[in-house]
Structure formats: C-alpha cells, structure tokens
Design an enzyme around this catalytic site. Structure first.
Site, short mmCIF file in Angstrom:
data_model
loop_
_atom_site.label_atom_id
_atom_site.label_comp_id
_atom_site.label_asym_id
_atom_site.label_seq_id
_atom_site.Cartn_x
_atom_site.Cartn_y
_atom_site.Cartn_z
N ARG A 67 0.85 -1.20 0.00
CA ARG A 67 0.00 0.00 0.00
C ARG A 67 0.87 1.23 0.00
NH1 ARG A 67 -5.76 1.00 -0.03
NH2 ARG A 67 -5.89 3.25 0.20
N ASN A 109 -10.92 17.44 -0.57
CA ASN A 109 -11.84 16.34 -0.87
C ASN A 109 -13.26 16.83 -0.73
OD1 ASN A 109 -12.71 13.54 -1.22
ND2 ASN A 109 -13.20 13.57 0.98
N THR A 110 -14.15 16.24 -1.48
CA THR A 110 -15.57 16.52 -1.31
C THR A 110 -16.23 15.24 -0.81
OG1 THR A 110 -17.62 17.22 -2.36
CG2 THR A 110 -16.05 16.07 -3.77
N HIS A 111 -17.06 15.41 0.23
CA HIS A 111 -17.70 14.24 0.87
C HIS A 111 -19.21 14.48 0.90
CE1 HIS A 111 -18.12 10.78 3.52
NE2 HIS A 111 -18.90 11.53 4.29
#
Ligand code: GRF
Length: 202
Positions: A67, A109-111
C-alpha cells in the site's frame, strides 16, 4: 493555478469543474485542470478527461507490492503534473504518509455528508439509515484521518421520506458540484491559510 483531479467513478464533480473553467476561462476562474488521475481503469471520469483532451493516469493498488508503494507511486504520478492544488472528486482511496507529506495542505476532498457526521465510503446510505432529516456535502482539506481534515465549506440538503440512496445522492450531488466549483475557484484565486481546524481564505 494548476489543478490535478482524482476520480474513481462517474466524474460529475470533475465535469462541473471542466464546464465552469470552459465557461469562465481559466484566467478568470483562477485555475486550470492539468491532469486527471484514477485508481481504476474504464470509468466515466477518465472518459470525461479524455474528451476534454486532458492527460490521465491510473494508479492501481493491486499493481504495487504494498500500500505504501502505491501511495508513493500515486504521489509521483500527481507530482509529475506540478499541481498547486489536488482535488479528490469521488476518489475512493485513502492516501498515506508519502502523499500527504507532498500534498498535505493543498489536497481537498468533497464528501457527500455533513462531516463529522457520516464519514467514510457510505455517507449517503448512513445518513438515510440513521433517519437524519438533513444531510449535505462537505469540502475539506485531507489530513491523515478519514474525512477528518479542516472543513472549508458545507451545503445542506434535506432528506425526504421517499428518498432511497441514489435519489438522495443525486440531490446531494447537485449542491456538491456547485460547492466544489465555488470553493476550488476561491482557493485558487485568493489563496488561503489553514490555522488548526480553521481555513482562512484571503
Ligand atoms: C461524490 O458525491 C463524492 O462526494 C463521493 O462520490 C461521488 C462521486 O461522484 N465520494 P462523481 O464521480 O463526481 O460523479
């Protein structure tokens, strides 16, 4: 200002940015999208970027041994386009230390929920299941948590009795697209400072 946008799905938030910049002009808007990245192939978000003639890149977790290696590769792929601001518009992976070391403080970010309520990958479903009467969307800076970074702006959306997840999500996305376009433009044009949990846009 140079924007790199990260997507994982239909890319309607990306499209809203593309349409606004095309209508307003990059100069007046204060930013241009220089590349679009994704964590998977074959999504409408990448097709939208290609139709707009933009460079695209795909960084798949399973192509990397760990990762951490994926995170570093994503950071490299983004850095190659020298962005001033990175926008996660429906990007469904959590970035790690390397990415945040390089882009923290300029990664938004859009949440589709009113954080801190209903963080994570199912914010729309969770608000509905909870029986909330209002929900909405949040544009925030990404920090090392999941949907926990400093909030820049929020929009409220009512939940209707007859709503199912997709109807509610569509209603949220109408507000979300406008909020994201407005916030990204202001950040790009005016500059900003992050003071603890407060975001000050000049
Ligand atoms: C958006 O509502 C975003 O907040 C959520 O997934 C949706 C992505 O929509 N994480 P799109 O790909 O921009 O159409």
């Amino acid at each position: 200002r140079r924007l790199v946008v990260l997507v994982s799905g239909s890319g309607t938030n990306l499209q809203a940015l593309l349409d606004e910049i095309a209508a307003t002009g990059a100069e007046a808007y204060g930013a241009e999208i220089v590349a679009v990245g994704a964590d998977r192939e074959g999504i409408e978000g990448l097709a939208r970027a290609e139709r707009a003639g933009l460079p695209t890149f795909v960084c798949k977790v399973r192509d990397h041994a760990t990762r951490e290696e994926w995170d570093a590769a994503l950071a490299e792929a983004v850095a190659a386009h020298a962005p001033d601001l990175v926008v996660s518009a429906g990007f469904m992976k959590i970035v790690g230390k390397e990415f945040l070391a390089r882009f923290g403080g300029r990664f938004v970010n859009t949440h589709p929920a009113l954080l801190p309520s209903f963080p994570g990958a199912h914010g729309v479903r969770d608000a509905l299941a909870y029986g909330a009467k209002v929900t909405g969307c949040t544009v925030h800076f990404v920090d090392d948590g999941v949907d926990t970074g400093p909030i820049i702006a929020q929009g409220v959306v009512e939940i209707r009795d007859e709503d199912d997840e997709s109807a509610l999500h569509e209603r949220i996305k109408e507000v979300e697209r406008r909020l994201l376009v407005e916030v990204v433009g202001r950040l790009a044009r005016n500059g900003y400072r992050i003071e603890g949990r407060k975001v000050v846009i000049q």
